[in-house]
Design a protein around this motif. Structure first.
Motif, PDB file in Angstrom:
ATOM      1  N   ASP A  17       0.632  -1.163   0.095  1.00 52.01           N
ATOM      2  CA  ASP A  17       0.286   0.109   0.064  1.00 52.01           C
ATOM      3  C   ASP A  17       1.061   1.467  -0.081  1.00 52.01           C
ATOM      4  OD1 ASP A  17      -2.188  -1.430   0.365  1.00 52.01           O
ATOM      5  OD2 ASP A  17      -2.430  -1.889   2.497  1.00 52.01           O
ATOM      6  N   ILE A  18       2.125   0.924   0.196  1.00 55.59           N
ATOM      7  CA  ILE A  18       2.771   2.554   1.151  1.00 55.59           C
ATOM      8  C   ILE A  18       3.755   2.607  -0.898  1.00 55.59           C
ATOM      9  CG2 ILE A  18       4.993   3.403   1.621  1.00 55.59           C
ATOM     10  CD1 ILE A  18       4.443   1.847   4.088  1.00 55.59           C
ATOM     11  N   GLU A  19       3.486   1.690  -1.341  1.00 53.66           N
ATOM     12  CA  GLU A  19       4.282   1.835  -2.770  1.00 53.66           C
ATOM     13  C   GLU A  19       3.384   2.067  -3.467  1.00 53.66           C
ATOM     14  OE1 GLU A  19       6.843  -0.720  -5.889  1.00 53.66           O
ATOM     15  OE2 GLU A  19       6.064  -1.902  -4.174  1.00 53.66           O
ATOM     16  N   ALA A  20       2.728   1.403  -3.541  1.00 62.72           N
ATOM     17  CA  ALA A  20       1.714   1.747  -4.504  1.00 62.72           C
ATOM     18  C   ALA A  20       0.880   3.792  -4.239  1.00 62.72           C
ATOM     19  CB  ALA A  20      -0.189   1.266  -3.809  1.00 62.72           C
ATOM     20  N   TYR A  21       1.169   4.560  -2.858  1.00 64.68           N
ATOM     21  CA  TYR A  21       0.596   5.546  -2.427  1.00 64.68           C
ATOM     22  C   TYR A  21       1.284   5.837  -3.004  1.00 64.68           C
ATOM     23  CZ  TYR A  21      -0.881   9.481   0.882  1.00 64.68           C
ATOM     24  OH  TYR A  21      -1.088  10.523   0.734  1.00 64.68           O
ATOM     25  N   ILE A  22       2.984   5.467  -3.143  1.00 66.92           N
ATOM     26  CA  ILE A  22       3.949   7.305  -3.697  1.00 66.92           C
ATOM     27  C   ILE A  22       3.929   6.818  -4.899  1.00 66.92           C
ATOM     28  CG2 ILE A  22       6.097   6.766  -4.224  1.00 66.92           C
ATOM     29  CD1 ILE A  22       6.646   5.355  -1.255  1.00 66.92           C
ATOM     30  N   HIS A  23       3.425   5.922  -5.618  1.00 64.81           N
ATOM     31  CA  HIS A  23       3.479   5.761  -7.434  1.00 64.81           C
ATOM     32  C   HIS A  23       1.856   6.696  -7.570  1.00 64.81           C
ATOM     33  CE1 HIS A  23       6.422   3.290  -8.099  1.00 64.81           C
ATOM     34  NE2 HIS A  23       6.107   1.752  -7.608  1.00 64.81           N
ATOM     35  N   THR A  24       1.096   7.187  -7.202  1.00 67.09           N
ATOM     36  CA  THR A  24       0.011   7.363  -7.089  1.00 67.09           C
ATOM     37  C   THR A  24       0.502   8.727  -7.133  1.00 67.09           C
ATOM     38  OG1 THR A  24      -1.267   6.034  -6.669  1.00 67.09           O
ATOM     39  CG2 THR A  24      -2.223   8.313  -7.074  1.00 67.09           C
ATOM     40  N   ARG A  25       1.176   9.356  -6.177  1.00 65.04           N
ATOM     41  CA  ARG A  25       1.474  10.625  -5.368  1.00 65.04           C
ATOM     42  C   ARG A  25       2.742  11.628  -5.849  1.00 65.04           C
ATOM     43  NH1 ARG A  25      -3.344   9.440  -3.883  1.00 65.04           N
ATOM     44  NH2 ARG A  25      -3.860  10.635  -1.575  1.00 65.04           N
TER      45      ARG A  25
ATOM     46  N   TYR B 201      -0.875   9.028   7.253  1.00 62.32           N
ATOM     47  CA  TYR B 201      -1.842   8.702   6.469  1.00 62.32           C
ATOM     48  C   TYR B 201      -2.020   6.971   6.768  1.00 62.32           C
ATOM     49  CZ  TYR B 201      -4.282   6.435   2.242  1.00 62.32           C
ATOM     50  OH  TYR B 201      -5.124   5.944   1.318  1.00 62.32           O
ATOM     51  N   PHE B 202      -0.166   6.356   6.855  1.00 62.08           N
ATOM     52  CA  PHE B 202      -1.032   5.143   6.926  1.00 62.08           C
ATOM     53  C   PHE B 202      -0.491   4.149   9.019  1.00 62.08           C
ATOM     54  CE2 PHE B 202       1.154   4.903   3.142  1.00 62.08           C
ATOM     55  CZ  PHE B 202       0.504   3.929   2.699  1.00 62.08           C
ATOM     56  N   GLU B 203      -0.414   5.753   9.625  1.00 62.98           N
ATOM     57  CA  GLU B 203      -0.353   6.080  11.287  1.00 62.98           C
ATOM     58  C   GLU B 203       0.404   5.304  11.769  1.00 62.98           C
ATOM     59  OE1 GLU B 203      -4.768   4.642  11.933  1.00 62.98           O
ATOM     60  OE2 GLU B 203      -5.476   6.767  11.636  1.00 62.98           O
ATOM     61  N   VAL B 204       1.722   5.138  11.306  1.00 64.68           N
ATOM     62  CA  VAL B 204       3.346   4.356  11.973  1.00 64.68           C
ATOM     63  C   VAL B 204       3.664   5.293  11.925  1.00 64.68           C
ATOM     64  CG1 VAL B 204       2.154   1.927  10.661  1.00 64.68           C
ATOM     65  CG2 VAL B 204       3.995   4.727   9.872  1.00 64.68           C
ATOM     66  N   SER B 205       4.723   4.948  13.150  1.00 61.46           N
ATOM     67  CA  SER B 205       6.166   6.180  13.185  1.00 61.46           C
ATOM     68  C   SER B 205       6.729   6.520  12.369  1.00 61.46           C
ATOM     69  CB  SER B 205       6.877   5.574  14.876  1.00 61.46           C
ATOM     70  OG  SER B 205       7.647   4.498  14.563  1.00 61.46           O
ATOM     71  N   LYS B 206       7.877   7.137  12.264  1.00 65.59           N
ATOM     72  CA  LYS B 206       8.651   7.665  11.767  1.00 65.59           C
ATOM     73  C   LYS B 206       9.519   6.521  11.607  1.00 65.59           C
ATOM     74  CE  LYS B 206       9.048  11.954  10.747  1.00 65.59           C
ATOM     75  NZ  LYS B 206       9.310  13.399  10.581  1.00 65.59           N
ATOM     76  N   ASN B 207      10.011   5.860  12.461  1.00 66.26           N
ATOM     77  CA  ASN B 207      10.979   5.017  12.347  1.00 66.26           C
ATOM     78  C   ASN B 207      10.210   4.029  11.803  1.00 66.26           C
ATOM     79  OD1 ASN B 207      13.352   5.730  14.088  1.00 66.26           O
ATOM     80  ND2 ASN B 207      12.191   5.043  15.978  1.00 66.26           N
ATOM     81  N   THR B 208       8.639   3.614  12.118  1.00 64.27           N
ATOM     82  CA  THR B 208       8.905   2.353  10.953  1.00 64.27           C
ATOM     83  C   THR B 208       8.453   2.167   9.222  1.00 64.27           C
ATOM     84  OG1 THR B 208       7.477   1.897  12.798  1.00 64.27           O
ATOM     85  CG2 THR B 208       6.799   1.237  10.496  1.00 64.27           C
ATOM     86  N   ILE B 209       8.535   3.500   8.953  1.00 59.18           N
ATOM     87  CA  ILE B 209       8.144   4.780   7.632  1.00 59.18           C
ATOM     88  C   ILE B 209       9.552   4.385   6.782  1.00 59.18           C
ATOM     89  CG2 ILE B 209       7.979   6.841   6.494  1.00 59.18           C
ATOM     90  CD1 ILE B 209       5.203   5.085   6.468  1.00 59.18           C
ATOM     91  N   ARG B 210      10.603   4.370   8.354  1.00 60.83           N
ATOM     92  CA  ARG B 210      12.186   5.002   7.735  1.00 60.83           C
ATOM     93  C   ARG B 210      12.419   2.780   7.129  1.00 60.83           C
ATOM     94  NH1 ARG B 210      13.556   8.749  11.157  1.00 60.83           N
ATOM     95  NH2 ARG B 210      13.731  10.856  10.638  1.00 60.83           N
ATOM     96  N   ARG B 211      12.415   2.329   7.832  1.00 64.42           N
ATOM     97  CA  ARG B 211      12.875   1.229   7.534  1.00 64.42           C
ATOM     98  C   ARG B 211      11.608   0.220   6.643  1.00 64.42           C
ATOM     99  NH1 ARG B 211      12.049  -0.189  13.500  1.00 64.42           N
ATOM    100  NH2 ARG B 211       9.519  -0.385  13.168  1.00 64.42           N
ATOM    101  N   ASP B 212      10.072   0.638   5.798  1.00 60.24           N
ATOM    102  CA  ASP B 212       9.668   0.232   5.403  1.00 60.24           C
ATOM    103  C   ASP B 212      10.163   0.739   3.709  1.00 60.24           C
ATOM    104  OD1 ASP B 212       7.911  -1.207   6.729  1.00 60.24           O
ATOM    105  OD2 ASP B 212       6.245   0.559   6.579  1.00 60.24           O
ATOM    106  N   ILE B 213      10.548   2.478   3.872  1.00 60.02           N
ATOM    107  CA  ILE B 213      11.078   3.218   2.571  1.00 60.02           C
ATOM    108  C   ILE B 213      12.707   1.760   2.269  1.00 60.02           C
ATOM    109  CG2 ILE B 213      12.112   5.122   1.567  1.00 60.02           C
ATOM    110  CD1 ILE B 213       8.819   4.951   2.263  1.00 60.02           C
ATOM    111  N   ASN B 214      13.053   1.568   3.133  1.00 63.01           N
ATOM    112  CA  ASN B 214      14.400   0.923   3.406  1.00 63.01           C
ATOM    113  C   ASN B 214      14.389   0.450   2.263  1.00 63.01           C
ATOM    114  OD1 ASN B 214      16.050   3.343   3.884  1.00 63.01           O
ATOM    115  ND2 ASN B 214      16.185   1.996   5.529  1.00 63.01           N
TER     116      ASN B 214
ATOM    117  N   ALA C  19     -12.789   3.213   4.410  1.00 67.34           N
ATOM    118  CA  ALA C  19     -12.657   1.595   5.754  1.00 67.34           C
ATOM    119  C   ALA C  19     -12.224   2.674   7.068  1.00 67.34           C
ATOM    120  CB  ALA C  19     -11.737   0.721   5.608  1.00 67.34           C
ATOM    121  N   ARG C  20     -11.328   3.570   6.712  1.00 69.83           N
ATOM    122  CA  ARG C  20     -10.786   3.999   7.657  1.00 69.83           C
ATOM    123  C   ARG C  20     -12.269   4.870   8.500  1.00 69.83           C
ATOM    124  NH1 ARG C  20      -6.054   6.579   8.607  1.00 69.83           N
ATOM    125  NH2 ARG C  20      -5.355   6.120   6.219  1.00 69.83           N
ATOM    126  N   LEU C  21     -12.937   5.875   7.119  1.00 69.81           N
ATOM    127  CA  LEU C  21     -14.007   6.400   8.266  1.00 69.81           C
ATOM    128  C   LEU C  21     -15.113   5.434   8.698  1.00 69.81           C
ATOM    129  CD1 LEU C  21     -14.890   8.649   5.354  1.00 69.81           C
ATOM    130  CD2 LEU C  21     -14.205   9.284   7.770  1.00 69.81           C
TER     131      LEU C  21
END
Length: 249
Positions: A8-16, A27-40, A79-81
Protein backbone atom coordinates in the motif's frame (compact mmCIF):
# COMPACT_ATOMS: atom_id res chain seq x y z
CA UNK A 1 -0.10 -7.15 7.70
CA UNK A 2 3.41 -5.79 7.03
CA UNK A 3 3.48 -7.17 3.48
CA UNK A 4 0.17 -5.48 2.73
CA UNK A 5 1.35 -2.22 4.28
CA UNK A 6 4.51 -2.27 2.13
CA UNK A 7 2.40 -2.80 -0.99
CA UNK A 8 0.00 0.00 0.00
CA UNK A 9 2.88 2.39 0.76
CA UNK A 10 4.51 1.70 -2.61
CA UNK A 11 1.17 2.15 -4.36
CA UNK A 12 0.57 5.43 -2.52
CA UNK A 13 3.99 6.77 -3.57
CA UNK A 14 3.46 5.83 -7.22
CA UNK A 15 0.09 7.59 -7.16
CA UNK A 16 1.31 10.77 -5.47
CA UNK A 17 4.74 10.75 -7.23
CA UNK A 18 6.35 12.77 -4.40
CA UNK A 19 5.50 12.43 -0.71
CA UNK A 20 7.05 13.43 2.61
CA UNK A 21 7.81 11.02 5.43
CA UNK A 22 5.40 12.95 7.66
CA UNK A 23 2.61 12.47 5.12
CA UNK A 24 3.26 8.73 5.02
CA UNK A 25 3.33 8.54 8.83
CA UNK A 26 -0.01 10.34 9.08
CA UNK A 27 -1.71 8.37 6.32
CA UNK A 28 -0.59 4.90 7.45
CA UNK A 29 -0.66 5.75 11.18
CA UNK A 30 2.82 4.42 11.95
CA UNK A 31 5.95 5.92 13.48
CA UNK A 32 8.69 7.63 11.49
CA UNK A 33 11.10 4.81 12.36
CA UNK A 34 8.65 2.28 10.91
CA UNK A 35 8.21 4.34 7.74
CA UNK A 36 11.99 4.66 7.31
CA UNK A 37 12.40 0.88 7.59
CA UNK A 38 9.56 0.30 5.13
CA UNK A 39 10.96 2.85 2.66
CA UNK A 40 14.41 1.24 2.84
CA UNK A 41 12.88 -2.12 2.02
CA UNK A 42 10.81 -0.77 -0.88
CA UNK A 43 13.73 1.29 -2.23
CA UNK A 44 15.69 -1.94 -2.63
CA UNK A 45 13.37 -2.81 -5.54
CA UNK A 46 14.47 0.31 -7.41
CA UNK A 47 10.96 1.67 -8.01
CA UNK A 48 11.27 4.57 -5.55
CA UNK A 49 14.06 6.89 -4.49
CA UNK A 50 14.71 8.52 -1.13
CA UNK A 51 15.05 12.29 -1.18
CA UNK A 52 15.54 14.84 1.60
CA UNK A 53 12.54 14.56 3.93
CA UNK A 54 10.62 12.19 1.73
CA UNK A 55 10.51 9.84 -1.21
CA UNK A 56 9.75 10.00 -4.93
CA UNK A 57 8.54 7.49 -7.51
CA UNK A 58 11.09 6.56 -10.15
CA UNK A 59 8.91 4.12 -12.06
CA UNK A 60 6.75 5.00 -15.04
CA UNK A 61 5.13 1.58 -14.95
CA UNK A 62 3.11 0.59 -11.91
CA UNK A 63 3.72 -3.03 -10.87
CA UNK A 64 0.91 -5.47 -11.72
CA UNK A 65 -0.23 -5.85 -8.11
CA UNK A 66 -0.58 -2.07 -7.86
CA UNK A 67 -2.52 -1.40 -11.06
CA UNK A 68 -5.65 -0.75 -9.00
CA UNK A 69 -3.72 1.69 -6.80
CA UNK A 70 -6.26 4.48 -6.90
CA UNK A 71 -9.13 2.18 -6.00
CA UNK A 72 -7.15 0.63 -3.14
CA UNK A 73 -6.39 4.02 -1.64
CA UNK A 74 -10.07 4.95 -1.92
CA UNK A 75 -11.11 1.68 -0.28
CA UNK A 76 -8.65 2.25 2.55
CA UNK A 77 -10.02 5.76 3.13
CA UNK A 78 -13.57 4.38 3.26
CA UNK A 79 -12.51 1.69 5.74
CA UNK A 80 -10.86 4.29 7.97
CA UNK A 81 -14.13 6.25 8.17
CA UNK A 82 -16.03 3.04 8.87
CA UNK A 83 -13.75 2.05 11.75
CA UNK A 84 -14.34 5.46 13.33
CA UNK A 85 -18.04 4.53 13.68
CA UNK A 86 -17.26 1.70 16.11
CA UNK A 87 -17.77 2.27 19.83
CA UNK A 88 -16.96 0.41 23.04
CA UNK A 89 -18.94 -2.84 23.51
CA UNK A 90 -20.35 -2.83 19.97
CA UNK A 91 -21.21 -6.12 18.33
CA UNK A 92 -20.28 -5.40 14.74
CA UNK A 93 -20.71 -7.45 11.61
CA UNK A 94 -17.94 -6.90 9.05
CA UNK A 95 -18.91 -8.20 5.64
CA UNK A 96 -16.54 -9.82 3.18
CA UNK A 97 -15.25 -7.53 0.45
CA UNK A 98 -12.23 -5.65 -0.83
CA UNK A 99 -13.25 -2.50 1.08
CA UNK A 100 -14.67 -3.94 4.29
CA UNK A 101 -11.62 -6.13 4.84
CA UNK A 102 -9.56 -3.00 5.63
CA UNK A 103 -11.77 -1.97 8.57
CA UNK A 104 -9.95 -4.27 10.98
CA UNK A 105 -6.66 -2.53 10.16
CA UNK A 106 -8.06 0.73 11.56
CA UNK A 107 -9.73 -0.57 14.71
CA UNK A 108 -8.87 1.22 17.92
CA UNK A 109 -6.96 -1.50 19.86
CA UNK A 110 -8.23 -0.09 23.16
CA UNK A 111 -11.89 -0.74 22.33
CA UNK A 112 -13.55 -3.86 23.68
CA UNK A 113 -15.97 -5.21 21.11
CA UNK A 114 -17.29 -8.31 19.39
CA UNK A 115 -16.68 -8.89 15.69
CA UNK A 116 -18.96 -11.19 13.73
CA UNK A 117 -17.69 -11.95 10.24
CA UNK A 118 -17.43 -14.39 7.36
CA UNK A 119 -14.33 -12.72 5.88
CA UNK A 120 -11.05 -14.64 6.05
CA UNK A 121 -9.08 -11.38 5.91
CA UNK A 122 -11.00 -9.92 8.84
CA UNK A 123 -10.62 -13.14 10.81
CA UNK A 124 -6.85 -13.07 10.31
CA UNK A 125 -6.65 -9.37 11.22
CA UNK A 126 -8.57 -9.53 14.51
CA UNK A 127 -7.68 -13.03 15.70
CA UNK A 128 -4.79 -11.78 17.86
CA UNK A 129 -6.44 -8.60 19.12
CA UNK A 130 -6.84 -9.09 22.89
CA UNK A 131 -9.89 -6.82 23.21
CA UNK A 132 -11.85 -8.37 20.35
CA UNK A 133 -14.18 -11.34 20.75
CA UNK A 134 -14.41 -13.06 17.37
CA UNK A 135 -17.46 -14.91 16.04
CA UNK A 136 -17.20 -16.65 12.66
CA UNK A 137 -20.13 -17.61 10.44
CA UNK A 138 -20.41 -19.62 7.23
CA UNK A 139 -19.58 -23.27 6.67
CA UNK A 140 -18.07 -23.33 3.16
CA UNK A 141 -14.96 -21.43 2.06
CA UNK A 142 -15.25 -19.47 -1.19
CA UNK A 143 -11.75 -18.76 -2.49
CA UNK A 144 -12.50 -15.98 -4.99
CA UNK A 145 -14.11 -13.79 -2.31
CA UNK A 146 -11.96 -15.08 0.58
CA UNK A 147 -15.13 -15.63 2.57
CA UNK A 148 -17.13 -18.33 4.28
CA UNK A 149 -20.64 -18.77 2.90
CA UNK A 150 -23.62 -21.00 3.47
CA UNK A 151 -25.42 -21.80 6.70
CA UNK A 152 -27.49 -24.81 7.69
CA UNK A 153 -30.06 -22.39 9.07
CA UNK A 154 -29.69 -18.71 8.06
CA UNK A 155 -32.32 -17.82 10.68
CA UNK A 156 -29.72 -18.64 13.34
CA UNK A 157 -28.21 -15.22 12.63
CA UNK A 158 -31.28 -13.67 14.24
CA UNK A 159 -29.88 -14.53 17.68
CA UNK A 160 -27.08 -11.98 17.36
CA UNK A 161 -27.84 -8.45 18.56
CA UNK A 162 -25.72 -6.72 15.93
CA UNK A 163 -25.33 -3.04 16.76
CA UNK A 164 -23.63 -2.07 13.48
CA UNK A 165 -23.35 -3.97 10.21
CA UNK A 166 -20.66 -2.85 7.77
CA UNK A 167 -21.84 -4.10 4.41
CA UNK A 168 -20.23 -4.39 0.99
CA UNK A 169 -22.15 -4.44 -2.29
CA UNK A 170 -21.38 -5.31 -5.89
CA UNK A 171 -23.77 -2.61 -7.00
CA UNK A 172 -25.67 0.30 -5.41
CA UNK A 173 -28.69 1.89 -7.03
CA UNK A 174 -31.80 3.80 -6.01
CA UNK A 175 -34.10 1.32 -7.76
CA UNK A 176 -32.45 -1.92 -6.64
CA UNK A 177 -30.62 -0.91 -3.46
CA UNK A 178 -27.63 -2.94 -2.27
CA UNK A 179 -27.02 -5.92 -4.52
CA UNK A 180 -24.77 -8.92 -4.98
CA UNK A 181 -24.69 -11.94 -7.26
CA UNK A 182 -24.07 -14.96 -5.02
CA UNK A 183 -27.07 -16.73 -3.47
CA UNK A 184 -25.13 -18.07 -0.47
CA UNK A 185 -23.64 -14.66 0.29
CA UNK A 186 -27.07 -13.11 -0.24
CA UNK A 187 -28.63 -15.23 2.51
CA UNK A 188 -26.09 -14.01 5.07
CA UNK A 189 -26.19 -10.39 3.90
CA UNK A 190 -29.99 -10.21 3.94
CA UNK A 191 -30.26 -11.78 7.41
CA UNK A 192 -27.66 -9.43 8.88
CA UNK A 193 -29.02 -6.31 7.16
CA UNK A 194 -32.51 -6.96 8.51
CA UNK A 195 -31.25 -7.54 12.06
CA UNK A 196 -28.65 -4.81 12.62
CA UNK A 197 -29.52 -1.71 14.63
CA UNK A 198 -27.43 0.36 12.21
CA UNK A 199 -26.88 -0.58 8.58
CA UNK A 200 -23.67 0.97 7.27
CA UNK A 201 -22.93 0.54 3.56
CA UNK A 202 -19.42 0.93 2.15
CA UNK A 203 -19.09 1.54 -1.58
CA UNK A 204 -16.58 3.39 -3.70
CA UNK A 205 -17.91 5.62 -6.46
CA UNK A 206 -17.56 2.91 -9.13
CA UNK A 207 -20.38 0.87 -7.52
CA UNK A 208 -23.14 3.49 -7.89
CA UNK A 209 -25.76 3.25 -10.60
CA UNK A 210 -25.11 -0.47 -10.94
CA UNK A 211 -27.13 -3.49 -9.86
CA UNK A 212 -26.66 -7.23 -9.94
CA UNK A 213 -28.85 -10.28 -9.53
CA UNK A 214 -29.95 -10.07 -5.88
CA UNK A 215 -31.06 -7.19 -3.64
CA UNK A 216 -30.28 -7.80 0.02
CA UNK A 217 -31.33 -4.36 1.32
CA UNK A 218 -33.19 -1.33 -0.01
CA UNK A 219 -31.10 1.83 -0.23
CA UNK A 220 -33.53 3.71 2.03
CA UNK A 221 -32.84 1.15 4.79
CA UNK A 222 -29.21 2.30 5.03
CA UNK A 223 -28.37 4.46 8.05
CA UNK A 224 -24.85 5.52 7.05
CA UNK A 225 -23.45 5.46 3.52
CA UNK A 226 -19.68 5.79 3.22
CA UNK A 227 -18.19 6.38 -0.21
CA UNK A 228 -14.93 7.53 -1.74
CA UNK A 229 -16.14 10.94 -2.89
CA UNK A 230 -19.19 13.19 -3.03
CA UNK A 231 -22.10 11.52 -4.83
CA UNK A 232 -23.97 13.07 -7.72
CA UNK A 233 -27.04 15.21 -7.10
CA UNK A 234 -29.53 12.37 -7.55
CA UNK A 235 -27.98 10.22 -4.83
CA UNK A 236 -27.25 13.17 -2.53
CA UNK A 237 -30.91 14.23 -2.69
CA UNK A 238 -32.05 10.65 -2.06
CA UNK A 239 -29.84 10.39 1.02
CA UNK A 240 -31.10 13.71 2.37
CA UNK A 241 -34.73 12.73 1.79
CA UNK A 242 -34.32 9.41 3.62
CA UNK A 243 -32.11 10.75 6.45
CA UNK A 244 -29.12 8.69 5.33
CA UNK A 245 -25.88 9.98 6.84
CA UNK A 246 -23.58 10.37 3.84
CA UNK A 247 -19.85 10.36 4.55
CA UNK A 248 -16.73 10.52 2.40
CA UNK A 249 -13.06 11.51 2.93
Amino acid sequence: MKARRLQDIEAYIHTRKNVTLDELCDYFEVSKNTIRRDINQIAGKGSIEKVYGGVTSTSELVPFENRTTRNQIKKNDIARLAAACIDEDDLVYIDSGTTTRHIAEHLNPELRLTVLTNSLDVINSVADMPNVSLLVIGNTYKANTRSFVGMDNPLSLQKYNVTKAFMAATGVSISHGLTNSDLLEYEIKKAIASKAQQLIALADSSKFGKSTLLTYAALEDVDILISSEALDEQYAEFCARHAIDLRYP
